[in-house]
Design a protein around this motif. Sequence first.
Motif, PDB file in Angstrom:
ATOM      1  N   ASP A   6      48.577  68.956  -7.979  1.00 28.57           N
ATOM      2  CA  ASP A   6      48.637  68.451  -7.192  1.00 28.57           C
ATOM      3  C   ASP A   6      48.176  66.917  -7.680  1.00 28.57           C
ATOM      4  OD1 ASP A   6      49.374  69.860  -5.118  1.00 28.57           O
ATOM      5  OD2 ASP A   6      47.555  70.388  -4.583  1.00 28.57           O
ATOM      6  N   ALA A   7      47.149  67.194  -8.261  1.00 29.33           N
ATOM      7  CA  ALA A   7      46.469  65.714  -9.201  1.00 29.33           C
ATOM      8  C   ALA A   7      48.139  64.632  -9.847  1.00 29.33           C
ATOM      9  CB  ALA A   7      44.847  66.021  -9.846  1.00 29.33           C
ATOM     10  N   TYR A   8      48.443  65.437 -10.539  1.00 30.80           N
ATOM     11  CA  TYR A   8      49.687  65.022 -11.341  1.00 30.80           C
ATOM     12  C   TYR A   8      50.471  64.076 -10.195  1.00 30.80           C
ATOM     13  CZ  TYR A   8      54.079  64.762 -14.527  1.00 30.80           C
ATOM     14  OH  TYR A   8      54.881  63.463 -14.534  1.00 30.80           O
ATOM     15  N   TYR A   9      50.810  65.294  -9.988  1.00 38.85           N
ATOM     16  CA  TYR A   9      51.571  64.212  -8.455  1.00 38.85           C
ATOM     17  C   TYR A   9      51.244  63.038  -8.205  1.00 38.85           C
ATOM     18  CZ  TYR A   9      55.406  67.945  -9.323  1.00 38.85           C
ATOM     19  OH  TYR A   9      55.869  68.933  -9.791  1.00 38.85           O
ATOM     20  N   ALA A  10      49.912  63.143  -7.823  1.00 38.84           N
ATOM     21  CA  ALA A  10      49.141  62.281  -7.006  1.00 38.84           C
ATOM     22  C   ALA A  10      49.707  60.781  -8.065  1.00 38.84           C
ATOM     23  CB  ALA A  10      47.729  62.548  -6.374  1.00 38.84           C
ATOM     24  N   ASP A  11      48.741  61.215  -9.254  1.00 42.19           N
ATOM     25  CA  ASP A  11      48.922  59.981 -10.136  1.00 42.19           C
ATOM     26  C   ASP A  11      50.201  59.094  -9.845  1.00 42.19           C
ATOM     27  OD1 ASP A  11      46.220  60.319 -10.608  1.00 42.19           O
ATOM     28  OD2 ASP A  11      46.267  61.569 -12.404  1.00 42.19           O
ATOM     29  N   VAL A  12      51.463  60.321 -10.340  1.00 43.34           N
ATOM     30  CA  VAL A  12      52.847  59.257 -10.912  1.00 43.34           C
ATOM     31  C   VAL A  12      52.651  58.589  -9.407  1.00 43.34           C
ATOM     32  CG1 VAL A  12      54.811  60.324 -10.950  1.00 43.34           C
ATOM     33  CG2 VAL A  12      53.425  61.258 -12.055  1.00 43.34           C
ATOM     34  N   ASP A  13      53.255  59.740  -7.892  1.00 43.71           N
ATOM     35  CA  ASP A  13      52.979  59.005  -6.674  1.00 43.71           C
ATOM     36  C   ASP A  13      51.640  57.023  -6.907  1.00 43.71           C
ATOM     37  OD1 ASP A  13      54.499  60.528  -6.164  1.00 43.71           O
ATOM     38  OD2 ASP A  13      52.577  61.401  -5.010  1.00 43.71           O
ATOM     39  N   VAL A  14      51.087  57.161  -7.203  1.00 42.84           N
ATOM     40  CA  VAL A  14      50.484  56.111  -7.269  1.00 42.84           C
ATOM     41  C   VAL A  14      51.338  54.737  -8.539  1.00 42.84           C
ATOM     42  CG1 VAL A  14      47.753  54.700  -8.398  1.00 42.84           C
ATOM     43  CG2 VAL A  14      48.012  56.857  -6.938  1.00 42.84           C
ATOM     44  N   GLN A  16      54.889  55.041  -8.967  1.00 45.37           N
ATOM     45  CA  GLN A  16      55.830  54.619  -8.969  1.00 45.37           C
ATOM     46  C   GLN A  16      55.393  53.161  -7.142  1.00 45.37           C
ATOM     47  OE1 GLN A  16      58.511  57.835  -6.515  1.00 45.37           O
ATOM     48  NE2 GLN A  16      56.424  58.727  -6.828  1.00 45.37           N
ATOM     49  N   LEU A  17      54.208  53.567  -6.545  1.00 42.86           N
ATOM     50  CA  LEU A  17      53.636  52.319  -5.562  1.00 42.86           C
ATOM     51  C   LEU A  17      53.971  51.037  -6.291  1.00 42.86           C
ATOM     52  CD1 LEU A  17      51.449  54.355  -3.712  1.00 42.86           C
ATOM     53  CD2 LEU A  17      53.991  53.605  -3.035  1.00 42.86           C
ATOM     54  N   ARG A  18      53.651  50.721  -8.114  1.00 38.24           N
ATOM     55  CA  ARG A  18      53.493  49.418  -8.640  1.00 38.24           C
ATOM     56  C   ARG A  18      54.554  48.845  -9.559  1.00 38.24           C
ATOM     57  NH1 ARG A  18      47.745  51.205 -12.282  1.00 38.24           N
ATOM     58  NH2 ARG A  18      46.541  51.174 -10.168  1.00 38.24           N
ATOM     59  N   VAL A  19      55.870  49.973  -8.929  1.00 35.62           N
ATOM     60  CA  VAL A  19      56.814  49.376 -10.014  1.00 35.62           C
ATOM     61  C   VAL A  19      57.618  48.994  -8.405  1.00 35.62           C
ATOM     62  CG1 VAL A  19      58.976  50.014 -11.330  1.00 35.62           C
ATOM     63  CG2 VAL A  19      56.607  51.243 -11.755  1.00 35.62           C
ATOM     64  N   HIS A  20      58.309  47.536  -7.996  1.00 30.87           N
ATOM     65  CA  HIS A  20      58.804  47.314  -7.447  1.00 30.87           C
ATOM     66  C   HIS A  20      60.229  47.506  -6.957  1.00 30.87           C
ATOM     67  CE1 HIS A  20      56.258  43.530  -6.569  1.00 30.87           C
ATOM     68  NE2 HIS A  20      56.112  43.479  -8.236  1.00 30.87           N
ATOM     69  N   ALA A  21      60.610  47.636  -5.978  1.00 30.34           N
ATOM     70  CA  ALA A  21      62.059  48.353  -5.641  1.00 30.34           C
ATOM     71  C   ALA A  21      63.551  47.799  -6.133  1.00 30.34           C
ATOM     72  CB  ALA A  21      62.296  48.086  -3.998  1.00 30.34           C
ATOM     73  N   ASP A  22      63.235  46.614  -7.028  1.00 25.02           N
ATOM     74  CA  ASP A  22      64.718  46.185  -7.218  1.00 25.02           C
ATOM     75  C   ASP A  22      64.644  46.242  -8.506  1.00 25.02           C
ATOM     76  OD1 ASP A  22      62.580  44.150  -7.703  1.00 25.02           O
ATOM     77  OD2 ASP A  22      63.497  42.637  -7.813  1.00 25.02           O
ATOM     78  N   GLU A  23      62.953  46.579  -8.957  1.00 22.38           N
ATOM     79  CA  GLU A  23      62.471  47.175 -11.265  1.00 22.38           C
ATOM     80  C   GLU A  23      63.441  48.925 -11.237  1.00 22.38           C
ATOM     81  OE1 GLU A  23      59.090  45.045 -12.064  1.00 22.38           O
ATOM     82  OE2 GLU A  23      58.696  46.233 -11.474  1.00 22.38           O
ATOM     83  N   GLY A  24      63.990  49.208 -12.323  1.00 23.16           N
ATOM     84  CA  GLY A  24      64.069  50.468 -12.626  1.00 23.16           C
ATOM     85  C   GLY A  24      62.981  51.140 -12.692  1.00 23.16           C
ATOM     86  N   LEU A  25      63.632  52.130 -12.582  1.00 23.66           N
ATOM     87  CA  LEU A  25      61.825  53.224 -12.246  1.00 23.66           C
ATOM     88  C   LEU A  25      62.600  54.424 -13.506  1.00 23.66           C
ATOM     89  CD1 LEU A  25      58.469  54.218 -12.105  1.00 23.66           C
ATOM     90  CD2 LEU A  25      60.401  55.950 -10.311  1.00 23.66           C
ATOM     91  N   VAL A  26      62.297  54.941 -14.801  1.00 21.62           N
ATOM     92  CA  VAL A  26      62.209  55.495 -15.320  1.00 21.62           C
ATOM     93  C   VAL A  26      61.074  56.496 -16.486  1.00 21.62           C
ATOM     94  CG1 VAL A  26      63.815  56.505 -18.065  1.00 21.62           C
ATOM     95  CG2 VAL A  26      64.421  54.419 -16.342  1.00 21.62           C
ATOM     96  N   PHE A  27      61.099  57.064 -16.205  1.00 21.83           N
ATOM     97  CA  PHE A  27      60.039  58.588 -17.161  1.00 21.83           C
ATOM     98  C   PHE A  27      60.327  59.116 -17.303  1.00 21.83           C
ATOM     99  CE2 PHE A  27      58.502  59.285 -12.752  1.00 21.83           C
ATOM    100  CZ  PHE A  27      58.415  61.026 -12.426  1.00 21.83           C
ATOM    101  N   CYS A  28      59.664  60.072 -18.423  1.00 18.80           N
ATOM    102  CA  CYS A  28      60.230  60.867 -19.231  1.00 18.80           C
ATOM    103  C   CYS A  28      58.853  61.999 -18.856  1.00 18.80           C
ATOM    104  CB  CYS A  28      60.746  61.356 -20.212  1.00 18.80           C
ATOM    105  SG  CYS A  28      61.557  60.428 -20.662  1.00 18.80           S
TER     106      CYS A  28
END
Length: 135
Positions: A6-14, A16-28
């Motif tokens: 849960d903590a991991y998913y919450a951190d990734v959610d945060v 995601q919010l920092r990446v603008h919608a027009d920017e590409g989001l890629v994470f491994c």
Amino acid sequence: PLELSDAYYADVDVLQLRVHADEGLVFCCDANATIGTEKSHLPHQSRGPNGLNYTNAAGRRFLSWLQSNSLASASSFFESGLACNATWFHPCSRLPHLPGHIVVRTHDLKRAVKCSKLGCMLVDSDHFPLKIASP
């Protein structure tokens, strides 16, 4: 434990919010999650038609999280071209798994032209790495 997950998913959610919608989001990530395959051709899916045809408990949870965040496991949308798509084999049962994922927004899948397992180990690991290519 679910608390760590849960903590991991919450951190990734945060993040995601920092990446603008027009920017590409890629994470491994190594989510320890085999998410199965999707055979329907509906747009904006979180998993594609390639991979292993079963899902483990972590995979069901990870897939639900992907879907609720409009994210996709890019590697599941491309054939690897290798004899086996698995990136990890259980040390006792030798069963194949796909615990690693390259995650993108579903609307950014069009930016990927190839995503698959790299056929060789680059570091001392029991997991094969994944790779992604974009134009």
